[in-house]
Design a protein around this motif. Structure first.
Motif, PDB file in Angstrom:
ATOM      1  N   PHE A 147       0.828  -1.211   0.000  1.00 25.96           N
ATOM      2  CA  PHE A 147       0.000   0.000   0.000  1.00 25.96           C
ATOM      3  C   PHE A 147       0.863   1.263   0.000  1.00 25.96           C
ATOM      4  CE2 PHE A 147      -3.122  -3.080   1.767  1.00 25.96           C
ATOM      5  CZ  PHE A 147      -4.038  -2.990   0.727  1.00 25.96           C
ATOM      6  N   GLY A 148       2.050   1.181   0.581  1.00 23.70           N
ATOM      7  CA  GLY A 148       2.963   2.319   0.484  1.00 23.70           C
ATOM      8  C   GLY A 148       3.389   2.547  -0.948  1.00 23.70           C
ATOM      9  N   ALA A 149       3.723   1.454  -1.631  1.00 24.26           N
ATOM     10  CA  ALA A 149       4.151   1.576  -3.029  1.00 24.26           C
ATOM     11  C   ALA A 149       2.998   2.014  -3.923  1.00 24.26           C
ATOM     12  CB  ALA A 149       4.707   0.235  -3.515  1.00 24.26           C
ATOM     13  N   ALA A 151       0.560   4.045  -3.131  1.00 23.04           N
ATOM     14  CA  ALA A 151       0.054   5.402  -2.897  1.00 23.04           C
ATOM     15  C   ALA A 151       0.203   6.195  -4.194  1.00 23.04           C
ATOM     16  CB  ALA A 151       0.827   6.068  -1.766  1.00 23.04           C
ATOM     17  N   PRO A 152      -0.843   6.968  -4.552  1.00 24.22           N
ATOM     18  CA  PRO A 152      -0.769   7.675  -5.830  1.00 24.22           C
ATOM     19  C   PRO A 152       0.305   8.756  -5.838  1.00 24.22           C
ATOM     20  CG  PRO A 152      -2.722   8.347  -4.595  1.00 24.22           C
ATOM     21  CD  PRO A 152      -2.095   7.233  -3.823  1.00 24.22           C
ATOM     22  N   ARG A 153       0.601   9.246  -7.022  1.00 25.11           N
ATOM     23  CA  ARG A 153       1.534  10.357  -7.171  1.00 25.11           C
ATOM     24  C   ARG A 153       0.801  11.536  -7.783  1.00 25.11           C
ATOM     25  NH1 ARG A 153       6.775   9.917  -6.331  1.00 25.11           N
ATOM     26  NH2 ARG A 153       7.290   7.968  -5.373  1.00 25.11           N
ATOM     27  N   GLU A 160       6.788   2.577  -8.983  1.00 18.46           N
ATOM     28  CA  GLU A 160       7.082   1.925  -7.705  1.00 18.46           C
ATOM     29  C   GLU A 160       6.224   0.672  -7.520  1.00 18.46           C
ATOM     30  OE1 GLU A 160       6.666   4.480  -4.304  1.00 18.46           O
ATOM     31  OE2 GLU A 160       7.454   2.956  -2.939  1.00 18.46           O
ATOM     32  N   TRP A 202      -5.105  -4.425   5.002  1.00 17.44           N
ATOM     33  CA  TRP A 202      -4.397  -3.237   5.511  1.00 17.44           C
ATOM     34  C   TRP A 202      -3.616  -3.525   6.785  1.00 17.44           C
ATOM     35  CZ3 TRP A 202      -3.271   1.467   3.586  1.00 17.44           C
ATOM     36  CH2 TRP A 202      -2.812   2.433   4.482  1.00 17.44           C
TER      37      TRP A 202
ATOM     38  N   TYR B 131      -1.490   5.814   7.151  1.00 18.83           N
ATOM     39  CA  TYR B 131      -0.247   5.058   6.948  1.00 18.83           C
ATOM     40  C   TYR B 131       0.573   5.043   8.235  1.00 18.83           C
ATOM     41  CZ  TYR B 131      -1.132   5.222   1.915  1.00 18.83           C
ATOM     42  OH  TYR B 131      -1.691   5.074   0.672  1.00 18.83           O
ATOM     43  N   ASN B 134      -1.624   2.993  10.927  1.00 20.79           N
ATOM     44  CA  ASN B 134      -2.158   1.724  10.430  1.00 20.79           C
ATOM     45  C   ASN B 134      -3.613   1.470  10.810  1.00 20.79           C
ATOM     46  OD1 ASN B 134      -1.149  -0.376   8.642  1.00 20.79           O
ATOM     47  ND2 ASN B 134      -1.877  -1.751  10.216  1.00 20.79           N
ATOM     48  N   ASN B 136      -7.360   1.276   9.820  1.00 15.72           N
ATOM     49  CA  ASN B 136      -7.854   0.894   8.491  1.00 15.72           C
ATOM     50  C   ASN B 136      -8.593   2.060   7.822  1.00 15.72           C
ATOM     51  OD1 ASN B 136      -9.305  -0.265   6.277  1.00 15.72           O
ATOM     52  ND2 ASN B 136      -8.994  -2.272   7.204  1.00 15.72           N
ATOM     53  N   PRO B 280       3.710  17.123  -6.661  1.00 20.22           N
ATOM     54  CA  PRO B 280       3.967  16.212  -7.776  1.00 20.22           C
ATOM     55  C   PRO B 280       4.392  14.808  -7.340  1.00 20.22           C
ATOM     56  CG  PRO B 280       5.816  17.708  -7.484  1.00 20.22           C
ATOM     57  CD  PRO B 280       4.758  18.141  -6.506  1.00 20.22           C
ATOM     58  N   GLY B 281       4.895  14.674  -6.129  1.00 20.93           N
ATOM     59  CA  GLY B 281       5.442  13.393  -5.693  1.00 20.93           C
ATOM     60  C   GLY B 281       4.390  12.511  -5.046  1.00 20.93           C
ATOM     61  N   LYS B 282       4.859  11.690  -4.137  1.00 19.79           N
ATOM     62  CA  LYS B 282       3.957  10.721  -3.486  1.00 19.79           C
ATOM     63  C   LYS B 282       2.864  11.442  -2.710  1.00 19.79           C
ATOM     64  CE  LYS B 282       5.032   6.648  -2.391  1.00 19.79           C
ATOM     65  NZ  LYS B 282       5.434   5.327  -1.880  1.00 19.79           N
ATOM     66  N   VAL B 283       1.643  10.990  -2.886  1.00 19.58           N
ATOM     67  CA  VAL B 283       0.497  11.538  -2.162  1.00 19.58           C
ATOM     68  C   VAL B 283      -0.006  10.429  -1.252  1.00 19.58           C
ATOM     69  CG1 VAL B 283      -1.820  12.487  -2.385  1.00 19.58           C
ATOM     70  CG2 VAL B 283      -0.083  13.065  -4.082  1.00 19.58           C
ATOM     71  N   TRP B 284       0.151  10.626   0.048  1.00 11.29           N
ATOM     72  CA  TRP B 284      -0.219   9.565   0.995  1.00 11.29           C
ATOM     73  C   TRP B 284      -1.725   9.554   1.183  1.00 11.29           C
ATOM     74  CZ3 TRP B 284       3.168   5.950   2.015  1.00 11.29           C
ATOM     75  CH2 TRP B 284       4.538   6.234   2.052  1.00 11.29           C
ATOM     76  N   MET B 285      -2.413   9.104   0.158  1.00 13.64           N
ATOM     77  CA  MET B 285      -3.877   9.033   0.188  1.00 13.64           C
ATOM     78  C   MET B 285      -4.242   7.561   0.196  1.00 13.64           C
ATOM     79  SD  MET B 285      -6.562  10.968   0.189  1.00 13.64           S
ATOM     80  CE  MET B 285      -6.702  12.494  -0.735  1.00 13.64           C
ATOM     81  N   LEU B 299      -7.036  13.884  -7.609  1.00 14.43           N
ATOM     82  CA  LEU B 299      -5.734  13.760  -8.268  1.00 14.43           C
ATOM     83  C   LEU B 299      -5.696  14.576  -9.560  1.00 14.43           C
ATOM     84  CD1 LEU B 299      -5.055   9.959  -7.674  1.00 14.43           C
ATOM     85  CD2 LEU B 299      -3.889  11.882  -6.583  1.00 14.43           C
TER      86      LEU B 299
END
Lengths: 284, 391
Positions: A147-149, A151-153, A160, A202, B131, B134, B136, B280-285, B299
């Motif tokens: 799920f870390g990999a 994650a959207p960009r 990734e 999860w 994240y 953890n 859910n 632009p980079g990782k979005v922790w969604m 997005l």
């Protein structure tokens, strides 16, 4: 090699209790149930498309591939709290489809659920092929965070997660399934699938049940386990733990494949079908 | 309460995927951190001395963006160091507390400790928190709703009583102390624009605080209209104080000076510290945290914002996302126009942002408090009254 074989699935929905299940079917003959994985038919791939692997399977029987809750329009995710809910949902799906003692191929997330189903309802499953199954926790073996990999960009970029799922993440197969510029419909399908996967997967470490290793020795269904040699989500030691826990289970390692083995090695369908057609004495 | 010692956006993003979740805490220096807490708390106390109405603290975990995993600790310090301002905790991320009666207890303590000055912000929690903890994310929203009901019952129903929910089961709910404010402290809910959150706030009489400060103001304007419509649809009277707008504010002697001084610190805020949330980079969604179509839309908007034309005029580049940067004249006219048009009765001014240093923060705060706020407060009050919004 392209993942789009031009073979369309017969798409339908079936009502199972209060939920709707999206179904792909293909071929004719004895039923073979396919429980899909994290990145597979029903998630990233185009709507209604069979993968080459599934097309190969469908040449030898009637393929029935239900979408798990959350995937590709299948509902009922909110009713899934633990593995029992998934098992009984799948048992209901089998009931509605009139399936008893059928061959089951189960990949990745579907592999976890298929094993849990076979443990509790061996009357439903004649033989079980687990391809890169998730679900088994082995203390001390660290698996990278899917799920870390995933994650959207903000701006494109699926490299990734492709790297986690494919042996050759920059080849055409991987790029056509998880392109950096995924269109909105495919994104909705992909993110819906991730939510379906996260419902039970999860909990950390992701996709690892601490109970499964205690239950697996109770397995009575003949089982074949197939692993891609580059699979980082199913490390080799975990695959060995699966077959050591299940009486008589056999492990086949396949080269040139990662977690998305059915996409990278569709020819493995023949190995699977040979297992189903072998005399019972030869399954071990 | 940001960590100001990381690299500017371009350099930072070349080396790190985000300032959230995975940015190593080896980057945190406790000695510097202590000095920062001193400074930021002093700035909040200054807000009271300058006559502002309230101070706000918020909750984030495992990040360099905001150094308050427990905003309630900061609110407790502020309760002792101030005597008049409202203290808004915006908010506690309910699904991260188990049992969530902990929130009812701590917020009741804060209300009693502050003499009834607490504003209780309750929040689902940002995507990155899922994240980091953890919890859910596919259960985030139903857990939030149930926990919110539990907290409000804990404040309002004489205990002990049993709570038998889907997620929380407690045989004895009976928290001591109870809040001073009756029936309970005002509840404000921050949101990034989710329609269901806006409708929920309107139906329950909760404040809606639009906190997408990184987006152009049109984004908030749509939320404000949606909130007012939802209040009307719920058959309630609209109270402007329950509609809040979080926005960066920087005031200097001239527009040019303000833009020049604020620009690098805004860029650090929006480009370095927010990386991981937006950018632009990782979005922790996390998966299932919002519906897939809403996530795809989010997005898409993010991508448009990242790739959008950057005006070559530095003022336009700053004002596109942060219109309240300028001289006191500019800021007060713009602020008045926004609040009166949208019905915003609560302005959550981010007076310190990113790497903005103490001297610039202090000067801007004084100009804002002396030359902007009194005028806008008085004018907005008149105009709200004329529109029948103050009853």
């Amino acid at each position: 090699m392209n993942v789009r074989p031009g073979v369309s699935a017969r798409t339908s929905t079936v009502e199972v209790g209060s939920t709707t299940v999206t179904m792909y079917r293909g071929g004719a003959g004895a039923p073979i149930v396919y429980l899909h994985g994290l990145c597979d038919a029903h998630s990233a791939l185009g709507a209604g498309e069979l993968t080459p692997f599934l097309s190969n399977v469908a040449e030898h029987g009637e393929l029935l591939a239900p979408a798990l809750p959350g995937y590709n329009g299948s509902t009922g995710l909110e009713g899934i709290q633990d593995i029992e809910d998934v098992v009984w949902h799948l048992a209901d799906v089998f009931d509605v489809l009139g399936l008893h003692e059928v061959d089951v191929v189960a990949h990745s997330l579907g592999g976890w659920f298929g094993a849990e189903l076979a443990l509790r309802r061996p009357d439903r499953v004649r033989r079980l092929v687990l391809i890169a199954p998730l679900g088994l926790h082995v203390q001390g073996i660290e698996v990278p965070s899917f799920f870390g990999a995933a994650a959207p960009r903000g701006v494109g970029g699926m490299s990734e997660v492709r790297g986690l799922l494919f042996a050759r993440p920059d080849d055409e197969v991987a790029r056509s399934v998880l392109p950096d510029d995924m269109g909105p419909d495919a994104q909705v399908r992909w993110f819906g699938g991730l939510a379906g996967a996260a419902r039970l997967g999860w909990k950390a470490p992701h996709f690892q049940s601490r109970k499964l290793s205690r239950h697996l020795p109770r397995m009575t269904v003949p089982t074949l386990l197939v692993r891609g040699e580059h699979d980082v989500l199913l490390p080799a030691d975990v695959a060995r733990a699966w077959v050591e826990a299940i009486h008589g289970a056999r492990l086949v390692e396949v080269g040139d494949a990662g977690h998305c083995l059915p996409l990278e090695r569709p020819d493995v369908a023949h190995e699977v079908l040979a297992f189903f057609s072998a005399p019972s004495g030869a399954t071990g | 309460m940001p960590w100001p010692y990381l690299a500017p956006p371009r350099q930072f993003l070349a080396e790190h995927e985000a300032a959230w979740v995975t940015l190593s805490n080896a980057n945190y220096d406790p000695a510097r951190g202590g000095a920062l807490y001193d400074r930021y708390l002093a700035e909040l106390v200054t807000a009271e001395e300058l006559g502002l109405d309230g101070v706000v603290v918020n909750e984030h975990h495992q990040n360099a963006y905001g150094l308050m995993p427990s905003p309630n600790l900061m609110a407790a310090a502020l309760a002792r160091e101030t005597s008049r301002v409202r203290i808004c905790v915006l908010g506690n991320a309910l699904p991260l507390y188990n049992p969530p009666t902990r929130v009812a207890e701590e917020m009741a303590m804060l209300d009693v400790l502050s003499g009834g000055r607490l504003i209780a912000g309750l929040v689902v929690g940002g995507g990155p928190e899922y994240y980091s903890t953890n919890v859910n994310p596919t259960e985030a929203r139903p857990r939030f709703r149930e926990a919110l009901d539990l907290v409000i019952q804990a404040w309002t129903r004489p205990g002990p009583f049993a709570f038998d929910g889907e997620y929380y089961q407690l045989p004895y709910v009976n928290p001591w102390p109870r809040p001073i404010q009756q029936p309970h402290p005002p509840v404000w809910i921050p949101g990034l624009g989710s329609p269901s959150t806006i409708v929920f706030c309107a139906e329950r009489g909760f404040g809606y605080m639009g906190v997408a400060y990184y987006a152009p103001p049109e984004t908030f304007a749509r939320q404000a209209v949606a909130y007012r419509d939802a209040v009307a649809a719920a058959g309630r009277n609209f109270d402007p104080e329950l509609l809040g707008w979080l926005t960066t504010v920087y005031v200097a002697d001239t527009d040019e000076q303000a833009v020049e001084e604020a620009a690098p610190h805004l860029a650090y805020f929006q480009g370095t510290l927010a990386a991981g949330f937006v950018g632009p980079g990782k979005v922790w969604m996390p998966p299932g945290y919002i519906d897939p179509p809403a996530l795809v839309q989010f997005l898409g908007e993010l991508r448009a914002m990242v790739e959008g034309d950057r005006p070559s005029d530095p003022r336009q580049a700053v004002w596109r996302r942060s219109p309240l940067v300028g001289s006191a004249d500019t800021v007060r006219e713009r602020l008045l126009a926004y609040v009166t048009e949208l019905g915003v009765g609560t302005v959550l001014a981010l007076l310190q942002f990113g790497s903005l240093p103490a001297e610039l923060t202090a000067r801007s705060m004084h100009l804002y408090a002396n030359d902007v706020v009194p005028y806008v407060r008085e004018e907005a009050h008149k105009r709200f009254a004329a529109r029948g919004w103050l009853t």
